[in-house]
Design an enzyme around this catalytic site. Structure first.
Site, mmCIF file in Angstrom:
data_model
loop_
_atom_site.group_PDB
_atom_site.id
_atom_site.type_symbol
_atom_site.label_atom_id
_atom_site.label_comp_id
_atom_site.label_asym_id
_atom_site.label_seq_id
_atom_site.Cartn_x
_atom_site.Cartn_y
_atom_site.Cartn_z
ATOM 1 N N LYS A 253 44.685 59.667 98.844
ATOM 2 C CA LYS A 253 45.782 60.368 99.537
ATOM 3 C C LYS A 253 47.134 59.805 99.145
ATOM 4 C CE LYS A 253 43.591 62.561 103.447
ATOM 5 N NZ LYS A 253 43.530 62.733 104.893
ATOM 6 N N LYS B 216 35.795 67.364 95.602
ATOM 7 C CA LYS B 216 35.214 67.982 96.806
ATOM 8 C C LYS B 216 36.093 69.125 97.322
ATOM 9 C CE LYS B 216 37.289 65.515 100.510
ATOM 10 N NZ LYS B 216 37.456 65.502 101.881
ATOM 11 N N LYS C 48 39.913 71.504 102.908
ATOM 12 C CA LYS C 48 40.553 72.571 103.679
ATOM 13 C C LYS C 48 42.062 72.604 103.491
ATOM 14 C CE LYS C 48 39.965 69.973 108.023
ATOM 15 N NZ LYS C 48 40.644 68.732 107.685
HETATM 16 P P1 TYM Z 1 38.273 65.923 107.849
HETATM 17 O O1 TYM Z 1 39.130 66.663 108.799
HETATM 18 O O2 TYM Z 1 38.774 65.683 106.476
HETATM 19 O O3 TYM Z 1 36.891 66.676 107.704
HETATM 20 C C1 TYM Z 1 36.141 67.056 108.833
HETATM 21 C C2 TYM Z 1 34.659 66.903 108.578
HETATM 22 O O4 TYM Z 1 34.248 67.723 107.476
HETATM 23 C C3 TYM Z 1 33.584 66.922 106.506
HETATM 24 N N1 TYM Z 1 33.926 67.448 105.180
HETATM 25 C C4 TYM Z 1 33.034 67.851 104.270
HETATM 26 N N2 TYM Z 1 31.694 67.885 104.297
HETATM 27 C C5 TYM Z 1 31.065 68.371 103.198
HETATM 28 N N3 TYM Z 1 31.720 68.812 102.091
HETATM 29 C C6 TYM Z 1 33.065 68.777 102.029
HETATM 30 N N4 TYM Z 1 33.694 69.226 100.935
HETATM 31 C C7 TYM Z 1 33.788 68.288 103.153
HETATM 32 N N5 TYM Z 1 35.109 68.133 103.432
HETATM 33 C C8 TYM Z 1 35.177 67.614 104.666
HETATM 34 C C9 TYM Z 1 34.136 65.520 106.712
HETATM 35 O O5 TYM Z 1 33.255 64.545 106.190
HETATM 36 C C10 TYM Z 1 34.262 65.470 108.214
HETATM 37 O O6 TYM Z 1 33.020 65.164 108.803
HETATM 38 N N6 TYM Z 1 38.823 61.241 109.396
HETATM 39 C C11 TYM Z 1 38.102 62.461 109.618
HETATM 40 C C12 TYM Z 1 38.268 63.020 111.014
HETATM 41 C C13 TYM Z 1 37.969 62.048 112.107
HETATM 42 C C14 TYM Z 1 36.678 61.692 112.579
HETATM 43 C C15 TYM Z 1 36.932 60.798 113.670
HETATM 44 C C16 TYM Z 1 35.384 62.025 112.198
HETATM 45 C C17 TYM Z 1 38.885 61.396 112.876
HETATM 46 N N7 TYM Z 1 38.252 60.649 113.811
HETATM 47 C C18 TYM Z 1 35.855 60.224 114.361
HETATM 48 C C19 TYM Z 1 34.325 61.453 112.901
HETATM 49 C C20 TYM Z 1 34.577 60.557 113.969
HETATM 50 C C21 TYM Z 1 38.620 63.503 108.648
HETATM 51 O O7 TYM Z 1 39.701 63.430 108.162
HETATM 52 O O8 TYM Z 1 37.786 64.555 108.491
#
Ligand code: TYM
Length: 334
Positions: free
Chosen positions: A115, A197, A200
Site C-alpha cells: 500500500k 489479487k 474492490k
Molecule cells: P478487506 O476489506 O481488504 O477485504 C475484506 C475481506 O475480503 C477478503 N478478500 C479476498 N478474498 C479472496 N480473494 C480476494 N481477491 C480478496 N480480496 C479481499 C479479505 O481477505 C478480507 O477477509 N484488514 C481487513 C479488514 C479487517 C478485518 C478486521 C478482518 C479489519 N479488521 C478484523 C478480519 C478481522 C481488510 O482490509 O480486508
C-alpha cells in the site's frame, strides 16, 4: 461443560465496491459459519481512513455495505453487525496494543509495503499501525475464529502474537484467535491482471466483478478477462487467468475443481467465459434484488446499527476495563 458458542469476528473495509473476491474469501464463509458461532461482523470505517476518502461517499458506502451483508445472507437478528467507529473501544485498545507492538514487526507487513507503493503520496502512520487496529477489532470481542481471505493471514498472525504477548506480560486475557481461510476462493485474482489479487478498490473496474454489477456488465467483464494463448481447459496455477475463472465457476456452482474441469473438457475458453458469465449473473440476482429492497429502508438499517453498537459496546467495554485494570490504569472512582 458449557454450551456457550465460540465467538467469530470478521470485517471488511468500506472502500471501493464489494466484489466477488470479498464474497469468496470472506462473506460466503461468514454466511456458512454464522449459525455455529456467536458472530460479529464489522464495517471497518476507521481502517478505510488510511487511504483518502470522500466523506459523503464513505458515509453512503457504510450503509450500502451493511445492506449488502444482509442481502448476502447475514442474519442481523442472530448476529451483531456493527460499524467500527460506533464502538470507540476499538481505538482505545489499539492504543494499548501499539505499546506492545514493535516497529520491526509492523515494518515486515507485506500489505503495508504494497500500500505504501500504491499510495506513495500518502504513507500515513495509520497505514503503518493498521494491523494493530485490526488486532484490536479481534481481541476486543475475545474472538476465537476469524474468517478471512489469504491476504489477511499475516495480519492475523500479528493478532495472535499480540494476544499471546499480552497474556504473557499480564495474565490470561485473550483467547488466541484462529484464522479460517477457505480452501477454495481464498485468493481470487484480478480479471485483467491475473497475477495480482482482485481488489474492490482497483482503479480499473474491469479487474473485478462488483456484487452489484448489472448483468450485462458482468458478462462483458468476464468475456474480456485475460487468459492465455493455450486452448485446452485444465487447472494449472501457472495459467492464472484460466485457473481463476475455473475457481470462480466452482465457487458459484458449489462444485469441485475436478468436476468443473470435467465439465469443460474439450470446450473452448469462450464457452467457459459465457457459462461463467451466466452462472455469475444468476447467482447474484437474488442478492441484488434483496439489496435493492433493503437499501430503501433506512429505518430498518439504522435500527440494526443501533442494536449492533449497543451489543458490541457492552462486550468491548468489559474487555477494555479488564485490560486497563491489568496494565495499571486507575479506574474512575465511583
Ligand atoms: P478487506 O476489506 O481488504 O477485504 C475484506 C475481506 O475480503 C477478503 N478478500 C479476498 N478474498 C479472496 N480473494 C480476494 N481477491 C480478496 N480480496 C479481499 C479479505 O481477505 C478480507 O477477509 N484488514 C481487513 C479488514 C479487517 C478485518 C478486521 C478482518 C479489519 N479488521 C478484523 C478480519 C478481522 C481488510 O482490509 O480486508
Amino acid at each position: 461443560m458449557t454450551n456457550k458458542k465460540k465467538i467469530l469476528l470478521s470485517g471488511i473495509q468500506p472502500s471501493g465496491q464489494l466484489c466477488i473476491g470479498n464474497y469468496a474469501g470472506a462473506l460466503k464463509n461468514w454466511v456458512n459459519l454464522q449459525e455455529e458461532y456467536d458472530s460479529i461482523f464489522l464495517i471497518v470505517d476507521l481502517h478505510a481512513l488510511t487511504v483518502k476518502q470522500i466523506p459523503s461517499e464513505l458515509r453512503n458506502r457504510c450503509l450500502s455495505f451493511l445492506a449488502q451483508y444482509i442481502a448476502c445472507g447475514i442474519n442481523p437478528d442472530k448476529n451483531t453487525i456493527v460499524i467500527q467507529s460506533h464502538v470507540p473501544e476499538h481505538a482505545e485498545l489499539a492504543w494499548v496494543l501499539n505499546t506492545i507492538t514493535s516497529f520491526g514487526e509492523l515494518s515486515r507487513m507485506t500489505q503495508f509495503k504494497d500500500k505504501s507503493k500504491k499510495h506513495s503520496n500518502n504513507i500515513n502512520v495509520g497505514l503503518f499501525t493498521y494491523p494493530v487496529l485490526m488486532a484490536s477489532d479481534i481481541l476486543i470481542y475475545q474472538a476465537d475464529m476469524v474468517p478471512v481471505g489469504a491476504d489477511q493471514k499475516q495480519h492475523l498472525e500479528l493478532a495472535r502474537d499480540l494476544a499471546g504477548r499480552f497474556n504473557h506480560n499480564y495474565s490470561d486475557t485473550f483467547p488466541i484467535p484462529e484464522p479460517f481461510i477457505p480452501k477454495s476462493g481464498a485468493r481470487i485474482m484480478s480479471l485483467q491482471e491475473p497475477e495480482k489479487k482482485m481488489s474492490k478498490s482497483d482503479e480499473n473496474v474491469n479487474n473485478y466483478i462488483a456484487l452489484l454489477d448489472a448483468p450485462d456488465v458482468i458478462i462483458k467483464k468476464i468475456k474480456r478477462a485475460v487468459t492465455d494463448s493455450n486452448t485446452d481447459i485444465v487447472y494449472d496455477e501457472k495459467r492464472p487467468g484460466l485457473a481463476n475463472l475455473l475457481t470462480l465457476y466452482t465457487i458459484l456452482t458449489n462444485t469441485t475443481i475436478d468436476e468443473t474441469v470435467g465439465h469443460f473438457k474439450g470446450k473452448m475458453y469462450s464457452q467457459l467465459k459465457s457459462e461463467l458469465g451466466e452462472v455469475c449473473v444468476e447467482y447474484l440476482k437474488p442478492m441484488q434484488s434483496e439489496y435493492n429492497r433493503i437499501i430503501q429502508d433506512k429505518v430498518y438499517l439504522n435500527e440494526i446499527l443501533k442494536v449492533g453498537a449497543e451489543k458490541a459496546r457492552y462486550k468491548a467495554r468489559r474487555t477494555l476495563s479488564k485490560v486497563y485494570r491489568k496494565i495499571g490504569l486507575v479506574p474512575l472512582p465511583r
